[in-house]
Design a protein around this motif. Structure first.
Motif, PDB file in Angstrom:
ATOM      1  N   UNK A  30      45.727  33.083  49.989  1.00  0.00           N
ATOM      2  CA  UNK A  30      44.580  33.958  50.253  1.00  0.00           C
ATOM      3  C   UNK A  30      43.324  33.277  49.755  1.00  0.00           C
ATOM      4  N   UNK A  31      42.381  33.102  50.656  1.00  0.00           N
ATOM      5  CA  UNK A  31      41.183  32.352  50.291  1.00  0.00           C
ATOM      6  C   UNK A  31      39.961  33.240  50.104  1.00  0.00           C
ATOM      7  N   UNK A  32      40.115  34.521  50.363  1.00  0.00           N
ATOM      8  CA  UNK A  32      38.977  35.428  50.192  1.00  0.00           C
ATOM      9  C   UNK A  32      38.787  36.288  51.431  1.00  0.00           C
ATOM     10  N   UNK A  33      37.905  37.294  51.294  1.00  0.00           N
ATOM     11  CA  UNK A  33      37.715  38.259  52.383  1.00  0.00           C
ATOM     12  C   UNK A  33      37.289  37.599  53.688  1.00  0.00           C
ATOM     13  N   UNK A  34      36.418  36.604  53.577  1.00  0.00           N
ATOM     14  CA  UNK A  34      35.901  35.992  54.802  1.00  0.00           C
ATOM     15  C   UNK A  34      36.882  35.036  55.454  1.00  0.00           C
ATOM     16  N   UNK A  35      37.416  34.125  54.657  1.00  0.00           N
ATOM     17  CA  UNK A  35      38.315  33.115  55.239  1.00  0.00           C
ATOM     18  C   UNK A  35      39.710  33.653  55.500  1.00  0.00           C
ATOM     19  N   UNK A  70      40.145  23.007  41.734  1.00  0.00           N
ATOM     20  CA  UNK A  70      39.728  23.165  40.338  1.00  0.00           C
ATOM     21  C   UNK A  70      40.820  23.732  39.428  1.00  0.00           C
ATOM     22  N   UNK A  71      41.896  24.219  40.039  1.00  0.00           N
ATOM     23  CA  UNK A  71      43.043  24.772  39.275  1.00  0.00           C
ATOM     24  C   UNK A  71      42.600  25.828  38.268  1.00  0.00           C
ATOM     25  N   UNK A  72      41.523  26.552  38.594  1.00  0.00           N
ATOM     26  CA  UNK A  72      40.988  27.463  37.579  1.00  0.00           C
ATOM     27  C   UNK A  72      41.895  28.655  37.301  1.00  0.00           C
ATOM     28  N   UNK A 106      60.603  32.279  45.762  1.00  0.00           N
ATOM     29  CA  UNK A 106      59.259  32.693  46.174  1.00  0.00           C
ATOM     30  C   UNK A 106      58.366  32.814  44.949  1.00  0.00           C
ATOM     31  N   UNK A 107      57.155  32.313  45.062  1.00  0.00           N
ATOM     32  CA  UNK A 107      56.140  32.565  44.044  1.00  0.00           C
ATOM     33  C   UNK A 107      55.069  33.424  44.699  1.00  0.00           C
ATOM     34  N   UNK A 108      54.766  34.554  44.094  1.00  0.00           N
ATOM     35  CA  UNK A 108      53.791  35.486  44.683  1.00  0.00           C
ATOM     36  C   UNK A 108      52.755  35.886  43.648  1.00  0.00           C
ATOM     37  N   UNK A 109      51.513  35.967  44.075  1.00  0.00           N
ATOM     38  CA  UNK A 109      50.507  36.577  43.194  1.00  0.00           C
ATOM     39  C   UNK A 109      49.299  37.019  44.009  1.00  0.00           C
ATOM     40  N   UNK A 110      48.480  37.861  43.399  1.00  0.00           N
ATOM     41  CA  UNK A 110      47.258  38.342  44.044  1.00  0.00           C
ATOM     42  C   UNK A 110      46.063  37.614  43.474  1.00  0.00           C
ATOM     43  N   UNK A 111      45.468  36.763  44.265  1.00  0.00           N
ATOM     44  CA  UNK A 111      44.343  35.993  43.742  1.00  0.00           C
ATOM     45  C   UNK A 111      43.173  36.915  43.361  1.00  0.00           C
ATOM     46  N   UNK A 112      42.953  37.949  44.174  1.00  0.00           N
ATOM     47  CA  UNK A 112      41.811  38.830  43.905  1.00  0.00           C
ATOM     48  C   UNK A 112      41.911  39.530  42.557  1.00  0.00           C
ATOM     49  N   UNK A 113      43.101  40.047  42.260  1.00  0.00           N
ATOM     50  CA  UNK A 113      43.217  40.752  40.982  1.00  0.00           C
ATOM     51  C   UNK A 113      43.113  39.766  39.825  1.00  0.00           C
ATOM     52  N   UNK A 153      41.152  37.074  39.903  1.00  0.00           N
ATOM     53  CA  UNK A 153      39.715  36.797  39.791  1.00  0.00           C
ATOM     54  C   UNK A 153      39.002  37.915  39.040  1.00  0.00           C
ATOM     55  N   UNK A 154      39.446  39.133  39.301  1.00  0.00           N
ATOM     56  CA  UNK A 154      38.792  40.272  38.645  1.00  0.00           C
ATOM     57  C   UNK A 154      39.299  40.498  37.225  1.00  0.00           C
ATOM     58  N   UNK A 155      40.241  39.654  36.798  1.00  0.00           N
ATOM     59  CA  UNK A 155      40.732  39.749  35.425  1.00  0.00           C
ATOM     60  C   UNK A 155      41.704  40.884  35.200  1.00  0.00           C
ATOM     61  N   UNK A 156      42.183  41.512  36.296  1.00  0.00           N
ATOM     62  CA  UNK A 156      43.139  42.607  36.099  1.00  0.00           C
ATOM     63  C   UNK A 156      44.511  42.024  35.758  1.00  0.00           C
ATOM     64  N   UNK A 157      45.342  42.892  35.198  1.00  0.00           N
ATOM     65  CA  UNK A 157      46.591  42.402  34.631  1.00  0.00           C
ATOM     66  C   UNK A 157      47.719  42.281  35.659  1.00  0.00           C
ATOM     67  N   UNK A 158      47.427  41.702  36.824  1.00  0.00           N
ATOM     68  CA  UNK A 158      48.478  41.500  37.818  1.00  0.00           C
ATOM     69  C   UNK A 158      49.364  40.344  37.375  1.00  0.00           C
TER      70      UNK A 158
END
Lengths: 303, 303
Positions: free
Chosen positions: A142-147, A185-187, A224-231, A233-238
Motif C-alpha cells: 500500500x503506497x497511500x490513498x493516491x497511488x 528509507x526503511x523508516x 504471509x506477512x501483513x500490516x497496515x502502513x497507514x496505522x 504512519x499514524x502511530x496507532x498500535x497495529x
C-alpha cells in the motif's frame, strides 16, 4: 454475499470465469477443494492440526482458524463444489501490505513422483528457492490513498532475483516506496520488523518451534506477512502479523524436524534482521548528523 | 615414512594401487589434489579460509589446520602429484571411534551442471540426505581390545535408513555396542554427547555461527565426530571432537546464509539431543529402580 478476495496476492484467482477462493463479509475465506486430492490433503491437515494437543497455543496463532468444509457454488460456474472454510486473515486489515513467501529450498517432498519432483525442481532452480531457501510468491504494497497498491504481476514476481528480494524486503517497510528501490528509507522497519511484537520476534518464535517439532513437514507452504502502513504512519498500535497458509503438501514428520522449512526460515530471518540493523544504523547516523544530543530509541527515533 | 591412514572411514582409500590420502608420523595428512579442479578448489578454500579475519577463533578450531600443498609420490604409483597438506586430526586419538556425516539435504549447488545435479540428486534421494538433511558417509566404532573396530562396508553405509541412523547414533555411545542395535545402553551419551565440552554443545556453537555467516556455502562437506571410547571408560578427560572436512564444493555465500547446511545441522542436533535425553531418562529410571536415595548427575550416574 460471496465475492472475490480483494487482497489475494498469489495462487489461483476467481476472475474471468476461473476457479478460485471467495470471501464473505463475516471474515470467512472459502477455498475450493482441488480435485486432484490436494484439497482433501489440506482439509485433512487442518483437521489433524486443530485437534493436535502437541501444538502449543503460541504457535497456533500463526495458522488460520479452520471451520471445516462447505458445499458452495464454485466461482467458475461449474456448480456446487466443496470449499475449505477458513478465517479470512486479511479482513481485519484496512489497507494491508502483504507479502507471500514460499518457505524452503525445495518445494517437493521425497515421497512425490519423479515427474512432480522434476517440475518443482525446475521452478525451484529458476526462482530464488534453491539459492535463498525461500521465494516471494506474491505481494502487494500500500503506497497511500493516491497511488493505491503496488502489486507486481505473476511473471515479474517469478523473475525476482536475490537482489530484488533484498530490495523488496526494504521497500516493504519504507515510507517512500514509490520512489524506487535504491532509495528506500526503511523508516517503518523498527516498528514493523523490530520491537517485541514485530515480525522478527514472531519469526524467531516460529523458528524455536521448528527446531523442535517433528510432527509435520510443510512443503510448498507460504508465510504471509501483513500490516497496515497507514496505522503505522499514524502511530496507532497495529501489530504486524505472520500467518502460515497452503497446506496441500504437508506430510508427516515421522520424528524428523522440518529442516527444509527451518533452513529457509533462518535465511529469511537473516534478511529481515539485516534490514532492521541497517535502518537502526542509518537513524543513528541521522541523529549524529542532526546534532541532536540524543540516543536513538528502539523504534529508530532520536530522543 | 608415508603410509595409508589407519582410521579413514570414507572417501578414496590408498589401497590396491589406488589414489588416496597418506599420513606421516608427525601428524600430517596428505590429500592428493584431484585433477578435475576439485583439488584446486579445496586448496583455494583453505587459503581463503585461513586468512579470513571474519572467521572467529572459536569456529576455526572445527577446521583442520592447512599447511599448503606439496609434491609427493602418489599412492597409486603414478609419480609426483600435488597433495594438500593438512593436520591429521585422528593422530591424537589412540583408538578413535569416528563418524563421518555429510551435512545438507542437497549435496549439489545451484551453479553446477545439470548432469552433476541429477547425479547428486539421485544419490541424495537414495540415502537419508533428502529426508534427514544429512547422511552417514562412513564410521568406525572401537568395541574393545578383543573385537577391535566395527566398520561397516561402503554398500552397507550407503543403504542406511532413518531407522539405522538413529540406531547408530545410539550405538556410537554405548558400552555394549557389539551386542546389537536394539539393546544399546547409551552409557557414554552423557560424557560424549552431553556436558559443557560435549558434542551437543559443539554442534550448537557451530549452529550459532551458521545462523549468521554468509561467507561460505559448504556443499557436500562432512562433519566428523571423534572420541576415544577407552579413555572415556577409564574416566580420563578426553574431549570428544568435531571437525569439518572436504571443501571441494564450497562456494561463496554472497550475503546469504548456508541454509542447506544449517537445516541439516539442526536435524542432526535434534537426533543427538534425543539420544542424550533418552539416556538421562533411563538413568533416572535406573536410580529409582535401584532404590538409591539419589539424584542422577549430569553424566548419568546415580549420586
Amino acid at each position: 454475499m460471496l465475492k472475490v478476495p480483494e487482497h489475494q496476492v498469489a495462487g489461483h484467482l476467481a476472475i474471468d470465469g476461473k476457479l478460485g477462493p471467495l470471501v464473505d463479509d463475516s471474515g470467512r475465506f472459502y477455498k475450493p477443494l482441488q480435485g486432484d486430492g490436494r484439497g482433501n490433503k489440506e482439509l485433512a491437515f487442518y483437521e489433524s492440526f486443530s485437534s493436535d494437543t502437541r501444538v502449543p497455543d503460541h504457535i497456533r496463532k500463526y495458522f488460520p482458524v479452520c471451520y471445516g468444509s462447505q458445499l458452495l457454488e464454485a466461482s467458475n460456474g461449474s456448480g456446487l463444489l466443496h470449499h475449505l472454510v477458513l478465517q479470512d486473515i486479511v479482513s481485519s486489515h484496512r489497507n494491508p501490505s502483504i507479502m507471500d513467501i514460499k518457505i524452503g529450498s525445495r518445494t517437493w517432498y521425497p515421497e512425490a513422483s519423479d515427474n512432480y519432483i522434476q517440475k518443482c525442481l525446475e521452478k525451484d532452480r529458476r526462482t530464488t528457492t534453491v539459492s535463498l531457501g525461500f521465494r516471494i510468491a506474491g505481494l502487494q504494497l500500500y503506497e497511500g490513498k493516491e497511488s493505491g497498491y503496488w502489486r507486481p504481476g505473476r511473471k515479474e514476481v517469478q523473475s525476482f532475483t536475490v537482489y530484488n528480494v533484498r530490495s523488496i524486503l526494504r521497500r516493504f517497510v519504507s515510507s517512500n516506496s514509490s520512489i524506487g528501490n535504491e532509495n528506500s528509507d526503511c523508516s517503518f522497519a523498527p516498528s514493523i520488523y523490530g520491537g517485541s511484537a514485530g515480525i522478527l520476534e514472531q519469526l524467531l518464535e516460529l523458528k524455536a518451534w521448528f527446531e523442535d517439532q517433528t510432527i509435520y513437514h510443510f512443503h510448498s507452504c507460504s508465510l504471509l506477512i501483513l500490516f497496515d502502513k497507514e496505522s503505522v504512519s499514524k502511530g496507532s498500535a497495529s501489530v504486524p502479523e505472520i500467518k502460515l497458509i497452503d497446506f496441500a503438501h504437508v506430510v508427516e514428520g515421522k520424528g524428523v524436524i522440518d529442516h527444509n522449512f527451518l533452513g529457509g526460515l533462518c535465511s529469511l530471518i537473516k534478511f529481515v534482521s539485516e534490514v532492521l540493523s541497517d535502518s537502526k544504523e542509518s537513524s543513528i547516523k541521522d541523529c549524529v548528523e542532526s546534532e541532536k544530543p540524543g540516543i536513538c530509541t528502539d523504534n529508530g527515533n532520536c530522543q
